[in-house]
Motif scaffolding. Structure first.
Motif, short mmCIF file in Angstrom:
data_model
loop_
_atom_site.label_atom_id
_atom_site.label_comp_id
_atom_site.label_asym_id
_atom_site.label_seq_id
_atom_site.Cartn_x
_atom_site.Cartn_y
_atom_site.Cartn_z
N ILE A 136 0.88 -1.17 0.00
CA ILE A 136 0.00 0.00 0.00
C ILE A 136 0.91 1.21 0.00
O ILE A 136 1.81 1.31 0.83
CB ILE A 136 -0.92 0.01 1.23
CG1 ILE A 136 -1.89 -1.18 1.16
CG2 ILE A 136 -1.69 1.32 1.32
CD1 ILE A 136 -2.75 -1.33 2.38
N ARG A 137 0.68 2.10 -0.93
CA ARG A 137 1.52 3.30 -1.05
C ARG A 137 0.77 4.48 -0.44
O ARG A 137 -0.30 4.86 -0.91
CB ARG A 137 1.83 3.56 -2.52
CG ARG A 137 2.74 4.74 -2.75
CD ARG A 137 3.04 4.86 -4.25
NE ARG A 137 3.76 6.06 -4.54
CZ ARG A 137 5.08 6.21 -4.42
NH1 ARG A 137 5.81 5.19 -4.02
NH2 ARG A 137 5.67 7.35 -4.70
N ILE A 138 1.35 5.05 0.61
CA ILE A 138 0.78 6.21 1.30
C ILE A 138 1.54 7.45 0.85
O ILE A 138 2.78 7.48 0.91
CB ILE A 138 0.89 6.06 2.83
CG1 ILE A 138 0.21 4.77 3.32
CG2 ILE A 138 0.34 7.29 3.54
CD1 ILE A 138 -1.29 4.76 3.17
N GLU A 139 0.81 8.47 0.38
CA GLU A 139 1.41 9.74 -0.02
C GLU A 139 0.81 10.87 0.80
O GLU A 139 -0.38 10.84 1.13
CB GLU A 139 1.17 10.03 -1.50
CG GLU A 139 1.91 9.09 -2.42
CD GLU A 139 1.69 9.45 -3.87
OE1 GLU A 139 2.58 10.10 -4.45
OE2 GLU A 139 0.63 9.09 -4.40
N LEU A 140 1.63 11.84 1.13
CA LEU A 140 1.19 13.00 1.90
C LEU A 140 1.34 14.25 1.04
O LEU A 140 2.37 14.44 0.39
CB LEU A 140 2.01 13.15 3.17
CG LEU A 140 1.68 14.34 4.06
CD1 LEU A 140 0.27 14.20 4.64
CD2 LEU A 140 2.69 14.45 5.19
N PHE A 141 0.29 15.08 1.06
CA PHE A 141 0.29 16.32 0.30
C PHE A 141 0.05 17.48 1.26
O PHE A 141 -0.77 17.39 2.16
CB PHE A 141 -0.82 16.31 -0.76
CG PHE A 141 -0.61 15.30 -1.82
CD1 PHE A 141 0.06 15.64 -2.99
CD2 PHE A 141 -1.07 14.01 -1.66
CE1 PHE A 141 0.26 14.69 -3.98
CE2 PHE A 141 -0.86 13.05 -2.65
CZ PHE A 141 -0.20 13.39 -3.80
N ASP A 142 0.77 18.57 1.02
CA ASP A 142 0.56 19.82 1.74
C ASP A 142 -0.32 20.68 0.85
O ASP A 142 0.09 21.07 -0.24
CB ASP A 142 1.90 20.49 2.00
CG ASP A 142 1.78 21.77 2.79
OD1 ASP A 142 0.70 22.05 3.33
OD2 ASP A 142 2.78 22.51 2.87
N GLU A 143 -1.56 20.92 1.30
CA GLU A 143 -2.51 21.67 0.48
C GLU A 143 -2.27 23.16 0.65
O GLU A 143 -2.46 23.70 1.73
CB GLU A 143 -3.94 21.31 0.84
CG GLU A 143 -4.28 19.87 0.52
CD GLU A 143 -5.72 19.52 0.82
OE1 GLU A 143 -6.42 20.30 1.48
OE2 GLU A 143 -6.14 18.44 0.38
N ASP A 144 -1.83 23.79 -0.41
CA ASP A 144 -1.57 25.23 -0.41
C ASP A 144 -2.63 25.92 -1.25
O ASP A 144 -2.76 25.64 -2.44
CB ASP A 144 -0.18 25.53 -1.00
CG ASP A 144 0.94 24.98 -0.16
OD1 ASP A 144 0.80 24.99 1.07
OD2 ASP A 144 1.95 24.55 -0.72
N ASP A 145 -3.37 26.81 -0.63
CA ASP A 145 -4.41 27.53 -1.37
C ASP A 145 -3.97 28.97 -1.54
O ASP A 145 -3.60 29.60 -0.55
CB ASP A 145 -5.73 27.45 -0.60
CG ASP A 145 -6.91 27.96 -1.38
OD1 ASP A 145 -6.87 27.85 -2.62
OD2 ASP A 145 -7.84 28.47 -0.75
N PRO A 146 -3.89 29.51 -2.67
CA PRO A 146 -4.37 29.03 -3.96
C PRO A 146 -3.29 28.32 -4.78
O PRO A 146 -3.54 27.93 -5.91
CB PRO A 146 -4.81 30.31 -4.66
CG PRO A 146 -3.81 31.33 -4.20
CD PRO A 146 -3.51 30.94 -2.76
#
Length: 86
Positions: free
Chosen positions: A37-47
């Motif tokens: 299982i591949r877990i990825e983490l994203f930092d959500e930057d708006d906009p």
């Protein structure tokens, strides 16, 4: 976070964290024999565009090794995922 490309946390919206914060979560998935299982983490930057902070492959042979960790780093943050396989 995504598991094999599908978002699983947070369920919807944005979850904001501060330094030293902990975000308990519960994810159960069956790991296919010989698979991962591949877990990825994203930092959500708006906009701005979201930043991919990295990935960890969780494999069936991780079973029985107790708590394992994966570190996700960016120029602005350091996140640690603690997990175990049973």
């Amino acid at each position: 976070m995504t598991a094999n490309g599908r978002r699983f946390w947070p369920d919807s919206g944005i979850f904001s964290m501060s330094k030293g914060g902990v975000a308990p979560m519960h994810l159960e998935r069956i790991i296919p024999h010989g698979g991962e299982i591949r877990i990825e983490l994203f930092d959500e930057d708006d906009p701005d565009q979201d930043d991919n902070l990295g990935a960890v492959a969780i494999r069936e042979f991780d079973e029985g090794h107790g708590d394992l960790t994966a570190d996700f780093l960016s120029d602005e943050a350091h996140y640690r995922l603690t997990y175990h396989v049973e």
